[in-house]
Design an enzyme around this catalytic site. Structure first.
Site, PDB file in Angstrom:
ATOM      1  N   ARG A   1     -12.704  -5.116   5.191  1.00  0.00           N
ATOM      2  CA  ARG A   1     -11.494  -5.850   5.326  1.00  0.00           C
ATOM      3  C   ARG A   1     -10.779  -5.571   4.140  1.00  0.00           C
ATOM      4  O   ARG A   1      -9.528  -5.802   3.889  1.00  0.00           O
ATOM      5  CB  ARG A   1     -11.730  -7.289   5.884  1.00  0.00           C
TER       6      ARG A   1
ATOM      7  N   GLY B   1     -15.096  -8.068  17.966  1.00  0.00           N
ATOM      8  CA  GLY B   1     -16.091  -8.241  16.885  1.00  0.00           C
ATOM      9  C   GLY B   1     -17.211  -7.400  17.042  1.00  0.00           C
ATOM     10  O   GLY B   1     -17.329  -6.534  16.262  1.00  0.00           O
TER      11      GLY B   1
ATOM     12  N   GLY C   1     -10.723 -12.446  17.115  1.00  0.00           N
ATOM     13  CA  GLY C   1     -10.039 -13.383  17.906  1.00  0.00           C
ATOM     14  C   GLY C   1      -8.634 -13.189  18.004  1.00  0.00           C
ATOM     15  O   GLY C   1      -8.005 -13.544  19.408  1.00  0.00           O
TER      16      GLY C   1
HETATM   17  P1  ADP Z   1     -16.717  -8.622  21.579  1.00  0.00           P
HETATM   18  O1  ADP Z   1     -16.992  -9.542  20.087  1.00  0.00           O
HETATM   19  O2  ADP Z   1     -16.575  -7.219  21.181  1.00  0.00           O
HETATM   20  O3  ADP Z   1     -15.217  -9.119  22.104  1.00  0.00           O
HETATM   21  P2  ADP Z   1     -18.195 -10.263  23.163  1.00  0.00           P
HETATM   22  O4  ADP Z   1     -18.355 -11.313  22.020  1.00  0.00           O
HETATM   23  O5  ADP Z   1     -17.226 -10.566  24.167  1.00  0.00           O
HETATM   24  O6  ADP Z   1     -17.639  -8.938  22.567  1.00  0.00           O
HETATM   25  O7  ADP Z   1     -19.646  -9.891  23.760  1.00  0.00           O
HETATM   26  C1  ADP Z   1     -20.694  -9.540  22.887  1.00  0.00           C
HETATM   27  C2  ADP Z   1     -22.085  -9.823  23.507  1.00  0.00           C
HETATM   28  O8  ADP Z   1     -22.204  -9.570  24.835  1.00  0.00           O
HETATM   29  C3  ADP Z   1     -23.108  -8.971  22.402  1.00  0.00           C
HETATM   30  O9  ADP Z   1     -23.660  -9.981  21.462  1.00  0.00           O
HETATM   31  C4  ADP Z   1     -24.061  -8.653  23.648  1.00  0.00           C
HETATM   32  O10 ADP Z   1     -25.409  -8.957  23.480  1.00  0.00           O
HETATM   33  C5  ADP Z   1     -23.510  -9.536  25.067  1.00  0.00           C
HETATM   34  N1  ADP Z   1     -23.869  -8.813  26.042  1.00  0.00           N
HETATM   35  C6  ADP Z   1     -23.484  -7.386  26.454  1.00  0.00           C
HETATM   36  N2  ADP Z   1     -24.078  -6.966  27.564  1.00  0.00           N
HETATM   37  C7  ADP Z   1     -24.773  -8.152  28.171  1.00  0.00           C
HETATM   38  C8  ADP Z   1     -25.898  -8.625  29.088  1.00  0.00           C
HETATM   39  N3  ADP Z   1     -25.776  -7.589  30.012  1.00  0.00           N
HETATM   40  N4  ADP Z   1     -26.486  -9.840  29.126  1.00  0.00           N
HETATM   41  C9  ADP Z   1     -26.288 -10.627  28.038  1.00  0.00           C
HETATM   42  N5  ADP Z   1     -25.337 -10.367  27.088  1.00  0.00           N
HETATM   43  C10 ADP Z   1     -24.824  -9.400  26.907  1.00  0.00           C
HETATM   44 MG    MG Z   2     -17.931 -11.321  20.014  1.00  0.00          MG
END
Ligand code: ADP
Ligand code: MG
Length: 394
Positions: A38, A352, A375
């Site tokens: 960052r 994230g 976010g």
């Molecule tokens: P980002 O931060 O990239 O937007 P999210 O916060 O929506 O992503 O989701 C990330 C989380 O989703 C990760 O910590 C991951 O472990 C979890 N995740 C992904 N696939 C599964 C699954 N099949 N079952 C449970 N958790 C999952």
């Molecule tokens: Mg996330």
């Protein structure tokens, strides 16, 4: 609407207040910066201002001090690290506003950089108190917002201050708006959206906003289980968000009406429990064993998704395909990361955890835009107006 940037104003010899996002991963015990991405991301704006002979006054938050001084969240280590990257002195103030800060700014020379204390030590910051915003504004003649990651918050240093000063975007903010804006407003087709992560409920806003824009939706992660269940499939003991099953069905129906294709996993890596050392199997999606959990997309799904994106002119990816934090369930996410990196068209990655997965693989440089704002990028992709963006001059 295009926002004015720091290039559009004459900043030479001016006091320029820059809101940066130096909220870095930080070890509070040893005062160590764990990842300086960052800070590096803000260098182009800071170096430009130095080159123009401006007086740069930087402000940022770090952590959640909640309106009071928290000794181990002081920005001293960040200022020191920045000085190392810039190879020049950075005057670090132990206050956010007040006489010490005014004195530091008074003693400045063209090209000098001053760093204010953690902006969230002041209660007026998160309250967006007009008096505090005015105090901040009085330090400078121009305001630059380069903190895209905080632009979804209407705080004094992201929104309030823009009421008192000419307000423009820094280069990082400009790049975020350019790429994310292109995806939501005028994508080149075909466009694929890869969506994953834990929950449908946290991503449904993005899916809905991109209906009518994307040609293909590729769904993975935990949220795919809810979509599969919505289609009557058995996903074993996987978490299914019962309260959004109807929403998921509605999305599938709307996509069908729009002529967009929605792809769901055709195979999966399943585990007998949620643990790194669980027993695992790779199964077709119609053969998820009773009592097992779907924790990653399978290899057939990964290659199907790779085929679906390779010819796309625009690819947006948000949300991991599996529980990639555990190596046994990381391959789906890694395979998709490699596939996105191979696409010739414009590629944008946000979220994230998704960004962390891409970084883990060292693939950032092969992606056109890796969003720095978790976010904030989600809200932007949902079509929401971000207060910190709305406040900038058009
Ligand atoms: P980002 O931060 O990239 O937007 P999210 O916060 O929506 O992503 O989701 C990330 C989380 O989703 C990760 O910590 C991951 O472990 C979890 N995740 C992904 N696939 C599964 C699954 N099949 N079952 C449970 N958790 C999952
Ligand atoms: Mg996330």
């Amino acid at each position: 609407m295009r926002k004015k940037t720091v290039r559009d104003l004459d900043v030479g010899g001016k006091r320029v207040l820059v809101r940066v996002d130096f909220n870095v991963p930080f070890d509070r015990k040893t005062h160590t910066i764990l990842d300086d991405t960052r800070i590096r991301a803000a260098l182009p704006t800071i170096e430009y201002l130095i080159g123009q002979g401006a007086y740069t006054i930087l402000c940022s938050h770090l952590g959640r001090p909640d309106g009071k001084v928290v000794e181990d969240l002081r920005l001293g280590p960040v200022a020191l690290h920045l000085a190392g990257l810039l190879k020049r002195d950075v005057t670090y103030c132990l206050e956010v506003v007040g006489p010490e800060v005014e004195e530091a700014i008074r003693l400045r020379r063209p090209g000098d950089v001053v760093m204010l204390e953690n902006i969230r030590f002041s209660p007026g910051e998160e309250d967006n108190a007009p008096a505090f915003a005015k105090q901040l504004a009085d330090l400078a003649e121009v305001y630059v917002n380069d903190a895209f990651g905080t632009a979804h918050r209407a705080h004094a240093s992201t929104e309030g201050v823009a009421r008192y000063l000419p307000a423009v975007a820094g280069f990082l903010m400009e790049k975020e708006l350019e790429f994310l804006g292109r995806v939501v407003a005028s994508p080149e087709h075909p466009m694929a959206v890869i969506i994953g992560g834990a929950k449908v409920s946290s991503k449904i806003g993005v899916l809905r906003n991109l209906l009518g824009k994307a040609d293909r939706f590729l769904i993975g992660g935990g949220m795919a289980n809810t979509f599969l269940a919505a289609q009557g499939k058995n996903v074993g003991a996987s978490t299914v968000e019962q309260d959004v099953l109807a929403t998921a069905r509605e999305f599938l129906e709307q996509a069908r009406q729009q002529g967009a294709r929605v792809l769901l996993p055709i195979d999966a890596v399943v585990a007998d429990r949620f643990a790194p050392d669980a027993a695992t199997q790779t199964v077709d999606i119609d053969a998820v064993p009773e009592g097992w959990l779907v924790l990653d997309i399978g290899p057939k799904t990964a290659s199907l998704y790779a085929q679906e994106i390779i010819d796309c002119a625009t690819v947006l990816w948000n949300g991991p395909m599996g529980v990639f934090e555990m190596p046994a369930f990381a391959e789906g996410t890694h395979a998709v990361a490699r596939a996105v990196a191979d696409v010739q068209g414009t590629t944008v990655v946000g979220g994230g955890e998704t960004v962390a997965a891409v970084a883990e693989q060292g693939l950032e440089d092969q992606i056109d835009h890796v969003s720095t704002g978790g976010g904030a990028s989600l809200e932007y992709l949902e079509g929401q107006e971000l207060p910190g963006v709305a406040a900038l001059l058009e």
